[in-house]
Design a protein around this motif. Structure first.
Motif, PDB file in Angstrom:
ATOM      1  N   GLU B 187       0.878  -1.167   0.000  1.00 50.72           N
ATOM      2  CA  GLU B 187       0.000   0.000   0.000  1.00 50.72           C
ATOM      3  C   GLU B 187       0.910   1.209   0.000  1.00 50.72           C
ATOM      4  N   ASP B 189       1.307   5.676   0.083  1.00 49.79           N
ATOM      5  CA  ASP B 189       0.540   6.787   0.651  1.00 49.79           C
ATOM      6  C   ASP B 189      -0.386   7.411  -0.387  1.00 49.79           C
ATOM      7  N   THR B 191      -2.365   5.338  -2.114  1.00 49.23           N
ATOM      8  CA  THR B 191      -3.470   4.390  -2.212  1.00 49.23           C
ATOM      9  C   THR B 191      -4.675   5.002  -1.506  1.00 49.23           C
ATOM     10  N   SER B 192      -5.775   5.119  -2.237  1.00 49.60           N
ATOM     11  CA  SER B 192      -6.931   5.828  -1.695  1.00 49.60           C
ATOM     12  C   SER B 192      -7.724   4.945  -0.744  1.00 49.60           C
ATOM     13  N   ILE B 193      -8.118   5.514   0.366  1.00 50.18           N
ATOM     14  CA  ILE B 193      -8.924   4.770   1.327  1.00 50.18           C
ATOM     15  C   ILE B 193     -10.304   4.474   0.736  1.00 50.18           C
ATOM     16  N   VAL B 194     -10.794   5.364  -0.089  1.00 51.85           N
ATOM     17  CA  VAL B 194     -12.089   5.122  -0.739  1.00 51.85           C
ATOM     18  C   VAL B 194     -11.977   3.886  -1.633  1.00 51.85           C
ATOM     19  N   GLU B 196      -9.945   1.436  -1.291  1.00 52.73           N
ATOM     20  CA  GLU B 196      -9.869   0.232  -0.458  1.00 52.73           C
ATOM     21  C   GLU B 196     -11.240  -0.192   0.053  1.00 52.73           C
ATOM     22  N   ASN B 197     -12.043   0.817   0.415  1.00 54.15           N
ATOM     23  CA  ASN B 197     -13.387   0.493   0.876  1.00 54.15           C
ATOM     24  C   ASN B 197     -14.219  -0.138  -0.236  1.00 54.15           C
ATOM     25  N   ILE B 198     -14.082   0.389  -1.443  1.00 63.07           N
ATOM     26  CA  ILE B 198     -14.832  -0.181  -2.565  1.00 63.07           C
ATOM     27  C   ILE B 198     -14.411  -1.642  -2.760  1.00 63.07           C
TER      28      ILE B 198
END
Lengths: 647, 856
Positions: B187, B189, B191-194, B196-198
């Protein structure tokens, strides 16, 4: 009363610009039950939903709907208002509602706008139930129903923060919504899209997200950049809790090592008993814990976007005060540094200080927490009903003060027969010009030159799918009137309405049916933005009526340059496209801008020629060069693809 | 013989021994000569490269044997180290043993094991060496990074980008300051948290796949058997029923076609939670790794299986496979052990087998339904067979979800044909994918996935480095640091400095006190705001811990002079001191430069260790070393005709008049001229343009605000007061040399010496004072006594002062502040007072206060 069917209309439709439910409601025995004729009905209704007094209805003033009730109105109309009111009480204020008779006696179409499809449907069923109770004078526990609906909305609906974002987007007329009932929200279309997830944005890095929730690492990083943070460390043992507390200096805070702000923190612990009790409580959950100095003072919430302070509030017993203009410049500097240190472009920084107007350094103030996942309620402005943070986020997503933030050009192509060919031609022209174009038509969905979905799906869904595609910078949508009727258009505004043919010859004879077709096709023209263009067939029956509805420019096309409509339009400096011999003439006012030679022209029937002219007009007006258009047309091979029957 | 550990320290950066991280152990040797015979029982022990302990026996002395064993033990723990050295000390039977390490704790433990081992050998006792080394290996596996992360780190380091570990987990910083990138497993910095959630929401991901034309099995969640049946009727194909959040194949029923099958499948899955249905895609399980917008590796994954030989039971076959040392318990090794747990027993039961079944020869039995590596699955590299269209769809899937690094699960009959042709599909996209299957596939070639991720973090021209200026020397360090930082700031760099007064980032004070050590340097280099760092590097830190950085852009050595701190930490001579200080010169990047004082022979000689260009500076343009360097076409900075001159060979590139450099007092203060030359040369080496440099020099007043306690000259009531931190012979000589430039009749000084200096140094300082001042005020303060009894410093100073020729009056105080107040109170017109400040900020404030009250 029976709700026979509910259609979900997405985006622009024959009723409204925005998404709406269209319910077919059979009033049954209540078909003649006017509100004023049912003893006690109005009183019961108003007792359950006193806020109905706010509905202005057709009267246009507060209490308007109440007047209609008193005068007597029909149940379908009441159903509409009750459904809207229930949505409003859940926090979804909706302006739009209609109730219309159908051909069948006692059967109505009830149209209500929605923000959340599932919540709106639930409200509609509850509204029906409530009306039946009111009619029949059954007891009805409105509070319990509202609680249940609220719980349902909590489960399936949007959070307060998400609603604030949607409201801010709508305020700027930015297309937005949920992706498939999830917490993924989109703002904008095609390449211009931005996303959020539970008020996290695309830009938020997962590492930064994890760092701010790590209450051991976060203060270390902030301290190493010289930022004021409370002293603290991991708390490993109950036996050491009190001595650790005394060493740090009382009072202390005990909180979980990994948690979001305000989660599982126990503040202001002063005694051994309190500290150990807090330890037991927190440890019970099996988390590793942090013990930290307690900072006294007021709690301030600063929202930083790209190093700028965009909103700040102070949380106190009386609620939230906005303090953005008061924050000491050094504190802004600290907040900006903190965000940069952890790598957050958008960050919520929590400071505790006696007075935010003074530097934290001058008053033992500290940065006590940071958040990547925003709770926008901290920046809700009760006065203006605006959310300062949501507004700022939208400004960050779509900074330019442009007319149509977040929108890509949409070509909505409609007509009675020729729309399919026109849409495919337009697609071909744009592809030749290396545009990242998407096409949704009867044959499927194309992403650039690749057919990504060969199945025929309904056009509103196809439009939404295409507009949600992150790689296109313009979209061509074939919209038949039947499709518009069934599902709406799937968008609210378009740059170009391209109507290939609305001639008398192809219309049914029944005037009601004609009217109905017109109403659906007109929604395409209704959707044209003020900066947009409607491209219309000069000699067709419905054209004059459509031209009147257009909010932007009009361009006419015709198989002959002799057409009076064309000539009048040219005289008014309008754009026209017409055939002259083997040439397609592009004219702006009286000036002929270009003449295109298209080899195949003579082999096409009039319908196909009209589609061709419509496509050429749209391409030209959206900025394609005449030469490129001609080249593209001469390389198009699919002129005679069988069109499915339109009527 | 036995070894006793007297001291051990970890040198965590480039150091006087090596560029590697090393343990420096001071050991005392006792007892009889060790018979090599006693090693015999242990000679067969092998390190992880397969080399046996007997290879160490060749070492000549017991000391060498000891050191090489510490290395060997680390190698047994899978550490790739080889460097060691033994150095004698001034005490006969005490030596320094220097051994390289990767993991500090492992090396410390290896050292302990070696000591214990020798003790046991001497006592003729058995030592459980093999057990200890197994424990050491397990410790190493726990301490070090996992193989996925390690591969990325190796690739980043191979590009000469520094890597620092930020916590005990896998959070790492690559690069320094504002050029850094953070990674945590696979991962970054960015890498989008959104995203990852998707990726965690399978249904949503699949919807997004469809929106961009990524083939994926149709599916939806169903609440009843009827809904599942309805779905099957719609798709007119066999379906799969599974729990929405299932894992490891639990509750999954495949290839369902009849209502009865679907009913049974639904009921089984519903026991485990919400149920989803999917069309069945027949085919094999592939994992494609997308980095950026590129396919970098692909593997076919196979569930763990055993192949019979007609004799062994399944349990025996599993045990045999697990003997492979490459198979570890978890993710720490490249392969994982096969596990015969309830799930495996269940899978076997479905095939009518038990763990005790004897398999026929070549009979292949799957012992687990899923192909996850962590449960013993295997992976065959197929990177070169992936059809470009399949790769394109996988890239689309990662992109639409928004992941910059993604593991894409593909099911297909044949990965070398487009998915659309064969009804294949992408079923899932995974954030932070494991890299093990691509780094060490069971069959096929390993793929350079670490390199691909390193290239994603840093574009080809990027090195993740901010300019680092390292400054050392006996005197002038802090002024040079402040001057360089001042010029960089004016040029728009957010500049961090570490020096003897603290750590600063632009105006923010991050830490105060003596911060010239490696800890402060590391602290600063972690700060992601910093665009440039100027680091004062003191000798103590280099000896204690090595440098706090791996390479610097520019190294500046101001001077060694007569030295300082001699006789401490084993640094007895100027040669010793030079060897310590030149560590920064050997740490210059090849494209950087070392700025060396041509007039100081010890400093000038450091060119020998410099891997990069040298720029010499000297006040006197005739300095031979400088002249020789210029004659060879080298760069030099010197003073000629009242200008600071920048010369490349015989070509003068720029001149800056000394009168435009206030710090030098019109060139009158020679040591400040030297500092200016050093700082200017550093800026020139860095490549800033001369107008920015000249502007910076013009603006730097060298006063209390710019450089507190660094020759701050105050003129008040017709007297000069000079504040300076100088506290050694060289500094004092330089200052005294400059005093005639400030017209005065009577000279006074307030002075003390630090207690940790040699007696002879303190006496020498006293003599200088006695020869140069009319009035000498000496003091002693607890802060500076450093272990000496009360009154001793004063006594030693007096010893020198009394031999002086100029001194008229002498006063003694037992507090710095009192001494200063006395001196300041007795300043008269035409006086010059040199105020040596130790408590720089305190005394500066005192003087400032008096000035404001116009008491001065």
């Amino acid at each position: 009363m029976d709700i026979r069917d509910i259609r979900v209309l997405h985006g622009l439709n024959m009723w409204t610009y925005r998404s709406a439910l269209e319910a077919i409601v059979d009033l049954g025995a209540l078909k003649d039950a006017a509100s004023n004729e049912l003893p006690g009905f109005n009183a019961r209704l108003m007792a359950w939903l006193p806020s109905l007094v706010e509905h202005r209805c057709s009267i246009g003033e507060r209490g308007g709907f109440c007047q209609r009730l008193t005068r007597g109105t029909y149940q379908a109309h009441i159903l509409e208002h009750v459904c809207l009111e229930l949505q409003s009480l859940l926090g979804y204020p909706i302006g739009f509602g209609r109730a219309r008779e159908t051909d069948e006696e006692g059967v109505y179409k009830v149209i209500v706008g929605f923000q959340d499809e599932q919540v709106a449907i639930a409200c509609l069923y509850r509204a029906k139930e409530l009306l039946q109770a009111a009619v029949e004078d059954f007891p009805y526990d409105i509070q319990a129903v509202l609680e249940e609906l609220k719980e349902y909305a909590r489960q399936v609906g949007l959070t307060d923060s998400e609603r604030a974002l949607i409201a801010a987007a709508k305020q700027r007329n930015i297309p937005c919504g949920r992706v498939e009932h999830s917490h993924l929200l989109y703002f904008g279309q095609g390449k211009k899209q931005k996303h959020s997830w539970c008020a996290l944005t695309d830009d938020t890095g997962s590492i930064a997200y994890n760092i701010v929730d790590n209450r051991e690492l976060l203060p270390q990083l902030l301290r190493s950049a010289g930022l004021p943070v409370p002293e603290g460390h991991l708390l490993s043992d109950r036996g050491e809790a009190w001595s650790d507390a005394e060493n740090l200096g009382l009072p202390v805070v005990i909180k979980r090592r990994y948690a979001a702000y305000a989660q599982g923190a126990q503040l202001n612990l002063c005694t051994q008993a309190a500290v150990e009790h807090a330890y037991d409580l927190a440890k019970d959950d099996g988390y590793s814990l942090i013990i930290e100095q307690f900072v006294s003072g007021s709690t301030y919430h600063l929202l930083m976007i790209h190093g700028q302070l965009v909103a700040a509030s102070c949380e106190n017993s009386s609620g939230i005060t906005h303090v953005k203009s008061l924050v000491h410049p050094e504190n802004i500097h600290y907040a900006a540094l903190a965000a940069k240190i952890v790598g957050l472009k958008i960050a919520h920084i929590v400071m505790v200080a006696e007075d935010i107007q003074k530097s934290l350094r001058k008053q033992q103030g500290k940065i006590v927490a940071m958040n990547a996942e925003l709770n926008l309620l901290y920046w809700q402005d009760a006065g203006s009903d605006q959310n300062l943070a949501a507004t700022a986020l939208m400004a960050d997503f779509f900074p330019e003060a442009q007319d149509n933030p977040g929108r890509i050009p949409i070509f909505s192509v409609s007509g009675l027969k020729g729309q399919n060919l026109a849409a495919r031609l337009l697609h071909h022209i744009f592809l030749q010009q290396k545009q990242d174009v998407g096409l949704a038509c009867q044959q499927g969905i194309w992403l650039k030159q690749r057919l990504i979905n060969p199945a025929r799906s309904d056009q509103a869904k196809a439009a939404m799918q295409l507009l949600g595609n992150p790689w296109i910078d313009c979209a061509i949508l074939e919209n038949s009137w039947q499709g518009i009727q069934a599902m709406g258009l799937g968008f609210e505004r378009c740059a170009y309405a391209v109507i290939t043919d609305v001639a008398a010859l192809d219309l049914p004879e029944d005037p009601d049916q004609q009217e109905y077709i017109f109403k659906n096709i007109r929604s395409v023209v209704d959707g044209v933005k003020t900066s947009g263009v409607a491209i219309l067939p000069a000699e067709d029956l419905l054209t004059p009526a459509l031209a009147k509805l257009c909010g932007g420019q009009v361009c006419y096309f015709s198989l002959t340059g002799e057409q009076p409509v064309l000539q009048a339009h040219a005289a008014a400096q309008g754009a026209n496209v017409y055939l002259k011999g083997h040439f397609i003439i592009l004219a702006q006012g009286q000036e002929k801008v270009a003449a295109l030679s298209v080899e195949i022209l003579s082999q096409l029937d009039e319908h196909a020629q009209k589609s061709l002219l419509a496509a050429v007009s749209a391409a030209w007006l959206s900025g394609s060069h005449a030469e490129g258009i001609a080249q593209a047309l001469n390389s198009f091979r699919d002129w005679f693809v069988q069109e499915p029957q339109s009527l | 013989m036995t070894f006793t550990l007297l001291a051990v320290r970890a040198l965590r950066g480039p150091n006087i021994w090596s560029r590697l991280t090393v343990l420096e152990a001071v050991l005392e040797q006792q007892g009889k000569y060790l018979s090599k015979q006693s090693l015999t029982p242990y000679l067969d022990i092998k390190n992880s490269a397969g080399l046996s302990l007997s290879s160490c026996i060749a070492e000549h002395s017991d000391w060498d044997l000891f050191a090489s064993l510490v290395i060997f033990f680390q190698q047994c723990a899978e550490m790739s180290v080889s460097f060691w050295q033994v150095r004698a000390t001034s005490v006969d039977n005490v030596h320094k043993v220097i051994v390289a390490y990767n993991e500090e704790e492992v090396a410390r433990r290896a050292l302990e094991i070696a000591i214990d081992f020798f003790a046991a050998l001497c006592a003729d006792q058995n030592y459980p060496l093999a057990e200890q080394l197994t424990a050491l290996r397990d410790m190493g596996r726990k301490e070090r990074l996992g193989p996925s992360t390690q591969a990325i780190v190796d690739a980043v380091r191979a590009r000469n980008i520094p890597v620092m570990r930020l916590n005990e987990h896998n959070l790492l910083q690559c690069g320094y300051g504002s050029r850094q990138a953070k990674i945590q497993a696979a991962e970054t910095d960015r890498t989008s948290i959104v995203a990852e959630n998707i990726a965690q929401h399978k249904e949503l991901s699949k919807n997004l796949f469809r929106a961009v034309g990524v083939p994926t099995p149709r599916g939806c969640s169903v609440k009843s058997v009827e809904e599942a049946w309805q779905f099957a009727c719609q798709v007119k194909a066999p379906i799969v029923i599974k729990p929405e959040s299932g894992h490891q194949g639990k509750g999954v029923a495949v290839n369902l076609q009849t209502l009865e099958q679907i009913q049974a499948g639904f009921e089984a899955a519903a026991k485990l939670g919400p149920v989803m249905v999917e069309t069945l895609i027949p085919g094999e399980d592939y994992r494609l790794l997308i980095v950026g917008n590129r396919l970098v590796a692909a593997a076919r994954r196979e569930p763990p299986s055993v192949i019979g030989d007609g004799k062994k039971t399944i349990a025996e076959l599993v045990a045999e496979i697990n003997e492979n040392p490459l198979r570890g318990e978890d993710h720490a090794t490249v392969l994982s052990k096969l596990i015969l747990d309830d799930i495996a027993v269940g899978v076997l039961a479905q095939q009518g087998l038990t763990v005790d079944t004897v398999l026929a020869a070549k009979q292949k039995v799957v012992i687990r339904a899923n192909a996850n590596l962590s449960t013993g699955g295997s992976a065959i590299d197929v990177t070169d067979s992936v059809h470009p269209e399949v790769a394109a769809r996988a890239i689309d899937a990662a992109a639409v979800v928004g992941l910059n690094i993604a593991g894409i699960d593909v099911i297909a009959e044949d990965i070398s044909r487009p998915l659309e042709e064969q009804n294949g599909g992408i079923v899932e996209v995974n954030a932070a994918p494991g890299l093990r299957m691509h780094l060490a596939p069971t069959a096929g070639a390993a793929q350079p996935v670490g390199e691909a991720i390193a290239d994603l973090l840093f574009a080809p021209h990027e090195d993740g480095r901010i300019p680092i200026f390292a400054v050392t020397g006996t005197n002038g360090k802090t002024t040079t640091v402040r001057l360089i930082a001042h010029i960089l700031r004016a040029a728009g760099f957010y500049t961090g400095i570490t020096c003897t007064e603290g750590v600063y980032a632009n105006d923010d004070c991050i830490d105060s006190g003596d911060c010239s050590g490696p800890k402060s340097a590391r602290l600063l280099l972690k700060n992601s705001c910093i665009d440039a760092a100027v680091l004062e590097v003191a000798r103590g830190g280099i000896l204690r811990e090595g440098l706090g950085f791996d390479f610097c852009q520019v190294a500046v050595v101001t001077n060694l002079g007569a030295g300082d701190h001699l006789g401490i930490q084993g640094i007895e001579t100027l040669d010793d001191l030079a060897r310590v200080k030149q560590t920064i010169v050997s740490a210059v990047l090849p494209q950087g430069a070392a700025v060396l004082n041509a007039a100081d022979p010890y400093v000038a000689a450091m060119h020998a260790v410099c891997p990069a260009e040298i720029i010499y500076f000297a006040c006197d343009d005739s300095t031979p070393c400088l002249q020789a360097h210029l004659a060879k076409g080298g760069r030099g900075v010197f003073v000629a005709h009242g200008d600071v001159v920048f010369s490349q060979g015989d070509k003068i590139v720029a001149r800056i008049p000394l009168r435009n450099i206030p710090l030098t007092h019109q060139g009158k203060v020679k040591f400040q001229v030297e500092n200016v030359c050093a700082a200017s040369a550093a800026i020139w080496a860095f490549g800033l343009n001369f107008s920015l440099l000249a502007q910076g020099l013009l603006n730097f007043k060298g006063d209390n605000a710019d450089a507190p306690g660094r020759f701050n000259v105050i003129y008040s009531k017709e007297a000069f007061i000079i504040l300076d931190y100088g506290h050694n012979v060289s500094a004092l000589e330089s200052i005294i040399e400059s005093l005639p430039q400030f017209p005065h009749k009577r000279r006074s000084v307030v002075y003390s010496a630090a207690g940790d200096r040699r007696d002879s140094d303190i006496v020498a300082q006293g003599l200088l004072l006695g020869n140069a001042f009319d009035q000498v005020i000496i003091y002693e303060d607890v802060r500076i006594m450093r272990g000496r009894p009360e009154g001793e410093i004063i006594q030693k100073l007096k010893q020198g002062i009394e031999q002086g020729e100029r001194v008229q009056q002498m006063h003694t105080f037992y507090s710095e502040e009192e001494a200063a107040i006395y001196a300041l109170g007795h300043v008269q017109a035409q006086d010059l007072l040199l105020l040596q400040v130790d408590d720089v900020l305190g005394i500066s404030q005192l003087v400032q206060g008096l000035l404001e009250k116009e008491a001065l």
